[in-house]
Write a protein that holds these residues in place. Structure first.
Motif: not given
Length: 105
Positions: A19-22, A39-42, A47-48
């Protein structure tokens, strides 16, 4: 991306079996501030995300740690929470453990 909503959850498209997310989808789920921090950190990293079972385990550990803070013994904790005395001891030891910074190889 415009994912469909099912019972308040956003459905995300499958990309290569995952699954992907915008960014917009992430903001819709988490809110702008939390999405930006994530978004800044990862950002750009795969990631799981833990499931709800892991959340329940975390909540149980927190309740057990609070019981210790109130003076409960491992035997009392084991009986109250339906776990073994050894598991109660491990949780108490883990609560006293200070996590070290991990190194990426």
């Amino acid at each position: 991306m415009g994912g469909d909503k099912v019972s308040g959850a956003v459905m995300f498209p499958d990309i290569e079996g995952r699954r992907a997310m915008s960014a917009e989808g992430l903001i819709n789920v988490l809110g702008r501030e939390a999405a930006e921090r994530l978004m800044y950190c990862w950002g750009g990293t795969r990631v799981s995300v833990p499931d709800l079972d892991e959340l329940q385990k975390l909540k149980l550990r927190e309740r057990i740690i609070k019981a210790y803070e109130r003076g409960a013994t491992p035997a009392q904790v084991a009986e109250r929470f339906g776990i073994s005395v050894r598991t109660a001891q491990r949780i108490r030891s883990f609560a006293n453990y200070v996590e070290r910074d991990t190194e990426i190889m």
